[in-house]
Design a protein around this motif. Structure first.
Motif, mmCIF file in Angstrom:
data_model
loop_
_atom_site.group_PDB
_atom_site.id
_atom_site.type_symbol
_atom_site.label_atom_id
_atom_site.label_comp_id
_atom_site.label_asym_id
_atom_site.label_seq_id
_atom_site.Cartn_x
_atom_site.Cartn_y
_atom_site.Cartn_z
ATOM 1 N N GLY A 113 3.361 -6.204 -6.663
ATOM 2 C CA GLY A 113 3.154 -5.792 -5.286
ATOM 3 C C GLY A 113 3.263 -6.992 -4.362
ATOM 4 N N PRO A 114 3.348 -6.770 -3.062
ATOM 5 C CA PRO A 114 3.519 -7.879 -2.126
ATOM 6 C C PRO A 114 2.260 -8.717 -1.980
ATOM 7 C CG PRO A 114 3.217 -5.824 -0.936
ATOM 8 C CD PRO A 114 3.318 -5.456 -2.381
ATOM 9 N N ASN A 115 2.433 -9.967 -1.565
ATOM 10 C CA ASN A 115 1.296 -10.816 -1.212
ATOM 11 C C ASN A 115 0.570 -10.178 -0.032
ATOM 12 O OD1 ASN A 115 0.043 -13.015 0.556
ATOM 13 N ND2 ASN A 115 0.446 -14.148 -1.319
ATOM 14 N N LEU A 116 -0.759 -10.207 -0.058
ATOM 15 C CA LEU A 116 -1.558 -9.507 0.951
ATOM 16 C C LEU A 116 -2.205 -10.441 1.964
ATOM 17 C CD1 LEU A 116 -3.303 -6.817 -1.301
ATOM 18 C CD2 LEU A 116 -1.188 -6.615 0.028
ATOM 19 N N TYR A 164 10.228 -2.811 -1.027
ATOM 20 C CA TYR A 164 9.328 -1.697 -0.786
ATOM 21 C C TYR A 164 10.022 -0.373 -1.126
ATOM 22 C CZ TYR A 164 6.237 -4.858 1.817
ATOM 23 O OH TYR A 164 5.386 -5.871 2.181
ATOM 24 N N SER A 165 9.226 0.635 -1.385
ATOM 25 C CA SER A 165 9.772 1.954 -1.699
ATOM 26 C C SER A 165 10.260 2.649 -0.437
ATOM 27 C CB SER A 165 8.705 2.822 -2.387
ATOM 28 O OG SER A 165 7.621 3.061 -1.499
ATOM 29 N N ASP A 166 11.116 3.641 -0.629
ATOM 30 C CA ASP A 166 11.566 4.448 0.503
ATOM 31 C C ASP A 166 10.389 5.188 1.137
ATOM 32 O OD1 ASP A 166 14.150 3.628 0.010
ATOM 33 O OD2 ASP A 166 14.676 5.415 -1.172
ATOM 34 N N ALA A 167 9.409 5.549 0.312
ATOM 35 C CA ALA A 167 8.230 6.238 0.843
ATOM 36 C C ALA A 167 7.465 5.334 1.799
ATOM 37 C CB ALA A 167 7.326 6.684 -0.308
ATOM 38 N N MET A 168 7.367 4.047 1.477
ATOM 39 C CA MET A 168 6.663 3.133 2.366
ATOM 40 C C MET A 168 7.452 2.916 3.659
ATOM 41 S SD MET A 168 3.836 1.555 2.695
ATOM 42 C CE MET A 168 3.160 1.490 1.030
ATOM 43 N N ASP A 202 -8.525 1.851 9.583
ATOM 44 C CA ASP A 202 -8.486 3.230 9.096
ATOM 45 C C ASP A 202 -7.329 3.442 8.128
ATOM 46 O OD1 ASP A 202 -10.718 4.076 10.459
ATOM 47 O OD2 ASP A 202 -9.606 4.875 12.180
ATOM 48 N N GLN A 203 -6.176 2.868 8.445
ATOM 49 C CA GLN A 203 -5.008 3.056 7.596
ATOM 50 C C GLN A 203 -5.207 2.414 6.217
ATOM 51 O OE1 GLN A 203 -4.844 2.030 10.826
ATOM 52 N NE2 GLN A 203 -4.090 3.966 11.659
ATOM 53 N N LEU A 204 -5.731 1.191 6.209
ATOM 54 C CA LEU A 204 -6.011 0.539 4.928
ATOM 55 C C LEU A 204 -7.045 1.324 4.126
ATOM 56 C CD1 LEU A 204 -6.127 -3.302 5.658
ATOM 57 C CD2 LEU A 204 -4.621 -2.118 4.054
ATOM 58 N N ASN A 205 -8.064 1.796 4.803
ATOM 59 C CA ASN A 205 -9.107 2.546 4.120
ATOM 60 C C ASN A 205 -8.539 3.800 3.460
ATOM 61 O OD1 ASN A 205 -11.970 3.206 3.530
ATOM 62 N ND2 ASN A 205 -11.605 4.877 4.974
ATOM 63 N N SER A 206 -7.699 4.519 4.180
ATOM 64 C CA SER A 206 -7.100 5.734 3.619
ATOM 65 C C SER A 206 -6.168 5.400 2.458
ATOM 66 C CB SER A 206 -6.323 6.489 4.706
ATOM 67 O OG SER A 206 -7.177 6.930 5.735
ATOM 68 N N PHE A 207 -5.403 4.325 2.581
ATOM 69 C CA PHE A 207 -4.469 3.960 1.520
ATOM 70 C C PHE A 207 -5.206 3.515 0.260
ATOM 71 C CE2 PHE A 207 -1.484 0.859 -0.488
ATOM 72 C CZ PHE A 207 -0.500 1.776 -0.829
ATOM 73 N N ARG A 239 -1.770 9.741 -2.434
ATOM 74 C CA ARG A 239 -2.015 10.848 -1.510
ATOM 75 C C ARG A 239 -1.703 10.441 -0.073
ATOM 76 N NH1 ARG A 239 -7.936 13.080 -1.685
ATOM 77 N NH2 ARG A 239 -8.310 11.102 -0.583
ATOM 78 N N TYR A 240 -2.022 9.189 0.288
ATOM 79 C CA TYR A 240 -1.803 8.745 1.654
ATOM 80 C C TYR A 240 -0.325 8.442 1.908
ATOM 81 C CZ TYR A 240 -2.483 6.132 5.997
ATOM 82 O OH TYR A 240 -2.435 5.696 7.293
ATOM 83 N N VAL A 241 0.363 7.876 0.906
ATOM 84 C CA VAL A 241 1.805 7.603 1.026
ATOM 85 C C VAL A 241 2.482 8.276 -0.163
ATOM 86 C CG1 VAL A 241 3.594 5.843 1.220
ATOM 87 C CG2 VAL A 241 1.322 5.394 2.162
ATOM 88 N N PRO A 242 2.791 9.567 -0.067
ATOM 89 C CA PRO A 242 3.411 10.272 -1.189
ATOM 90 C C PRO A 242 4.739 9.615 -1.580
ATOM 91 C CG PRO A 242 2.653 11.825 0.483
ATOM 92 C CD PRO A 242 2.530 10.461 1.080
ATOM 93 N N GLY A 243 4.886 9.348 -2.879
ATOM 94 C CA GLY A 243 6.100 8.726 -3.368
ATOM 95 C C GLY A 243 6.028 7.216 -3.476
ATOM 96 N N THR A 244 4.874 6.603 -3.124
ATOM 97 C CA THR A 244 4.754 5.163 -3.228
ATOM 98 C C THR A 244 4.905 4.707 -4.677
ATOM 99 O OG1 THR A 244 3.294 3.276 -2.824
ATOM 100 C CG2 THR A 244 2.247 5.344 -3.412
ATOM 101 N N LYS A 245 5.424 3.513 -4.877
ATOM 102 C CA LYS A 245 5.577 2.960 -6.216
ATOM 103 C C LYS A 245 4.254 2.415 -6.751
ATOM 104 C CE LYS A 245 8.926 0.055 -5.265
ATOM 105 N NZ LYS A 245 10.015 -0.931 -5.448
ATOM 106 N N MET A 246 3.252 2.294 -5.897
ATOM 107 C CA MET A 246 1.968 1.767 -6.316
ATOM 108 C C MET A 246 1.265 2.786 -7.209
ATOM 109 S SD MET A 246 -0.982 0.178 -3.887
ATOM 110 C CE MET A 246 -2.570 -0.345 -4.492
#
Length: 239
Positions: free
Chosen positions: A96-99, A115-119, A132-137, A143-150
């Motif tokens: 995964g990417p550096n955070l 990154y994935s096409d979903a991202m 909020d976005q980080l918390n949901s992810f 569920r938050y980003v359907p199709g993510t490679k994570m």
């Protein structure tokens, strides 16, 4: 004559054998009799989906929880992410990417990372990794980003996510401001009903109720009481 007796003996032996089998079956049925159960199968105490649906949870009041977060616990929580990520300044990408600097930063902030096409689709809808976005992810990535490679399943414990996000903020995101406490997100406030938008992070509260206006709602204006009639008529503008 002897031939007839031979066949009689054969038929008699067959009938006797059949009789013995029938007697054994009846006797074993009486000895090993078992009553049928009143209810078939095993009872599984599972809540009814319709009656036991999860109640909507208030999003964290970041202005209250971040200053009180346990940074050491947040760093410990990040240990489960280190198989794929690191958060060191200048560190290389892993699976995964550096955070470093991710809190408040743009989605897909690492140039050159695959990154994935979903991202990429998610970036068009929510371009910034706000609280909020980080918390949901982090709660449920798939569920938050359907199709993510994570493939990470997520962190269900709210306090663990708060501590983790607070620690990530110390890794290159200290300039991302903590919003003011929001009464609409604090304990005792009504959780949003299903399908109703949650209070927007950092949105101003209304003067009358202290609640955050719903997304798309017209702003509430306070009516000015009518002035008492003057003794003489007012002069026209620019007169």
């Amino acid at each position: 004559m002897s031939g007839d007796l031979k066949w009689n003996k054969i038929f008699g032996a067959a009938l006797g054998t059949a009789f013995v089998i029938l007697v054994v079956q009846q006797a074993s049925g009486l000895i090993y009799h078992s009553a049928p159960p009143e209810k078939m199968g095993y009872f599984v105490d599972a809540p009814d989906e319709a009656a036991g649906a999860e109640q909507a949870e208030l999003p964290p009041d970041w202005g209250t929880v971040l200053p009180a977060a346990d940074l050491a616990a947040g760093e410990a929580a990040f240990a489960r992410c280190q198989a794929c990520h690191n958060a060191a300044q200048g560190g290389a990408d892993g699976i995964g990417p550096n955070l470093f600097g991710v809190v408040g930063g743009p989605v897909m902030h690492r140039a050159g990372f695959a990154y994935s096409d979903a991202m990429a689709k998610h970036k068009a809808e929510a371009p910034t990794w706000g609280y909020d976005q980080l918390n949901s992810f982090i709660t449920a990535p798939a569920r938050y980003v359907p199709g993510t490679k994570m493939s990470f399943a997520g962190i269900r414990d709210t306090q663990t996510r708060i501590n983790l996000i607070a620690w990530l903020r110390t890794q290159g995101s200290g300039g991302f401001a903590i919003p003011a406490p929001d009464p609409a997100r604090q304990p005792g406030a009504a959780a949003p009903a299903e399908g109703e938008a949650a209070p927007v992070e950092g949105a101003p509260a209304t003067e009358a109720t202290g609640e955050t206006p719903a997304v798309g709602a017209a702003p509430t204006t306070q009516q000015t009481p009518a002035a008492p009639p003057a003794a003489t008529s007012a002069a026209p503008p620019n007169s």
